[in-house]
Design a protein around this motif. Sequence first.
Motif, PDB file in Angstrom:
ATOM      1  N   GLN A 245       5.910  -0.357 -48.260  1.00  0.00           N
ATOM      2  CA  GLN A 245       4.464  -0.213 -47.986  1.00  0.00           C
ATOM      3  C   GLN A 245       4.262   0.378 -46.599  1.00  0.00           C
ATOM      4  O   GLN A 245       3.503   1.325 -46.396  1.00  0.00           O
ATOM      5  CB  GLN A 245       3.780  -1.577 -48.053  1.00  0.00           C
ATOM      6  CG  GLN A 245       3.254  -1.903 -49.434  1.00  0.00           C
ATOM      7  CD  GLN A 245       2.840  -3.361 -49.547  1.00  0.00           C
ATOM      8  OE1 GLN A 245       3.012  -4.141 -48.614  1.00  0.00           O
ATOM      9  NE2 GLN A 245       2.317  -3.718 -50.699  1.00  0.00           N
ATOM     10  N   PHE A 246       5.017  -0.187 -45.655  1.00  0.00           N
ATOM     11  CA  PHE A 246       4.922   0.295 -44.274  1.00  0.00           C
ATOM     12  C   PHE A 246       5.344   1.773 -44.185  1.00  0.00           C
ATOM     13  O   PHE A 246       4.657   2.599 -43.568  1.00  0.00           O
ATOM     14  CB  PHE A 246       5.814  -0.581 -43.368  1.00  0.00           C
ATOM     15  CG  PHE A 246       6.013  -0.018 -42.001  1.00  0.00           C
ATOM     16  CD1 PHE A 246       5.005  -0.088 -41.047  1.00  0.00           C
ATOM     17  CD2 PHE A 246       7.212   0.609 -41.654  1.00  0.00           C
ATOM     18  CE1 PHE A 246       5.181   0.444 -39.780  1.00  0.00           C
ATOM     19  CE2 PHE A 246       7.401   1.145 -40.391  1.00  0.00           C
ATOM     20  CZ  PHE A 246       6.384   1.061 -39.457  1.00  0.00           C
ATOM     21  N   ILE A 247       6.464   2.101 -44.854  1.00  0.00           N
ATOM     22  CA  ILE A 247       6.971   3.485 -44.798  1.00  0.00           C
ATOM     23  C   ILE A 247       5.966   4.443 -45.450  1.00  0.00           C
ATOM     24  O   ILE A 247       5.658   5.509 -44.916  1.00  0.00           O
ATOM     25  CB  ILE A 247       8.352   3.577 -45.486  1.00  0.00           C
ATOM     26  CG1 ILE A 247       9.378   2.766 -44.694  1.00  0.00           C
ATOM     27  CG2 ILE A 247       8.818   5.027 -45.614  1.00  0.00           C
ATOM     28  CD1 ILE A 247      10.683   2.520 -45.413  1.00  0.00           C
ATOM     29  N   ASN A 248       5.446   4.033 -46.624  1.00  0.00           N
ATOM     30  CA  ASN A 248       4.463   4.881 -47.315  1.00  0.00           C
ATOM     31  C   ASN A 248       3.258   5.148 -46.438  1.00  0.00           C
ATOM     32  O   ASN A 248       2.795   6.290 -46.323  1.00  0.00           O
ATOM     33  CB  ASN A 248       3.985   4.195 -48.599  1.00  0.00           C
ATOM     34  CG  ASN A 248       4.946   4.466 -49.727  1.00  0.00           C
ATOM     35  OD1 ASN A 248       5.714   5.425 -49.671  1.00  0.00           O
ATOM     36  ND2 ASN A 248       4.929   3.629 -50.738  1.00  0.00           N
ATOM     37  N   ASP A 249       2.735   4.061 -45.819  1.00  0.00           N
ATOM     38  CA  ASP A 249       1.548   4.216 -44.965  1.00  0.00           C
ATOM     39  C   ASP A 249       1.841   5.164 -43.811  1.00  0.00           C
ATOM     40  O   ASP A 249       1.011   5.998 -43.442  1.00  0.00           O
ATOM     41  CB  ASP A 249       1.114   2.848 -44.398  1.00  0.00           C
ATOM     42  CG  ASP A 249       0.559   1.962 -45.501  1.00  0.00           C
ATOM     43  OD1 ASP A 249       0.271   2.505 -46.583  1.00  0.00           O
ATOM     44  OD2 ASP A 249       0.433   0.736 -45.278  1.00  0.00           O
TER      45      ASP A 249
END
Length: 455
Positions: A245-249
């Motif tokens: 989630q963090f990487i996608n954001d």
Amino acid sequence: MSQKNIKVSLIGNPNTGKTSVFNQLTGLRQQVGNYPGITVEKKMGICQLSKDKRATILDLPGTYSLNASSIDENLVIELLLNKKDENFPDVAVVVTEVENLKRNLLLFTQIKDLEIPTILVINMSDRMRVKGIDLDIPLLEKELKTKIALVSSRKNIGIETIKNLILNYETLSTEPCLNASSIDVDYFNNLRRAFPNQLLYKLWLVITQDVNFLNLERNEIKSGFTKSKNDLKRLQQKETIKRYQFINDTLKIGQTIDTSKATDIRARLDRVLTHKFFGYVIFFGILLLIFQSIFNWSSVPMDFIDETFTNLASFAKKHLPAGEFTNLIAEGIIPGIGGIVIFVPQIAFLFLFISVLEESGYMSRVVFLMDKIMRRYGLSGKSVVPLISGTACAIPAIMSARNIENWKERLITILVTPFTTCSARLPVYAILISLIIPDKKVLGFFSLQGFTLMV
Ligand code: GDP
């Protein structure tokens, strides 16, 4: 004058160009050895950073994450968790590649959470244009709390930036990317209270990873915080989801991919090479070509070697005084050596082809393609590499089985690989085939002997 030495660990997913970056940084100042007790190669090199500072660079085995599933990955985790290890890094350099940044960044966020100063290398920047990729480096640096070197190790771009960042590693932020306690707030709060001096993410890895931590009171940590295997697995999955989630954001704002600008033929080639039908046809076609070449193409150097040794024998017979000793040389030693040397071209062709398949990346496509079939026999797609390499020599082939994660699949591969005919047995087959199978062509082109060798 003594030089300050900075210890650097080079870490990254396989095939990100980590070895190429290592070679660019260290040049010829490399040492290759083995980790004690295991067959994993240990590569170290020296990189001169400035007049009075140099870096010792340790090239760690390629790993996808800090969730250990192979011997290579265990080794990386053991080093990064053990501050007392002589190779514990002052700074970690995580190598990623521009086309698979999302997948590669998982490992980066994990290493960052160990609060080791970390530099992010984004390699293969020469592929950005053909792929239509654009990166906002200052923004990514801010979001990932690191410094980034945009590199093309193939074109020798950005290597100086890495050196400068290593030189100034003390200014790097050690702030983690993910707040570990968000995985399970109560559990992690208890953990923090019980071990106030330990890093939370480190404790989490000690609890979840089955690796050999020499300097940590593993049992003490584990006994107070046991959870069922299923619960741990669930939390690990939650951790991975949070990381992605963090990487996608982050990538959503820091990376743009405009496929209409992409001019890539590799993706198209991949589709054919891993196709359900054509993939196998191409694979068997390539194998056929290899075995054909062993008989057809190598006949030229083999005839040359044969002729040379025959001439040498008759030369010796003519010019040496007649007698037992001359007979020994002309009819024994020279033809004897000739009989062995004559097979060198065949073996050389085999090694050449296998190296080309490995280096071109075709072998990775074969691994992907064969995985489904191999699973039926208790093997993994990755078993294809040892099995095919076994035709060259069984020893390196068995060693290459270490990348297979599942120990059962690894063991079966190791036990089965020696049944693959290695090149030392090739001359014996070659002699038998030459004696038994007529030197005829089938379909006007293929040698019948080559076909027999393939079978
Ligand atoms: P490792 O498995 O991470 O050690 O990766 P390697 O150094 O063996 O490289 C994997 C593949 O990527 C090889 O085929 C290299 O030629 C290729 N490669 C490495 N660096 C670059 C680069 O900067 N640009 C491009 N286009 N390819 C690269």
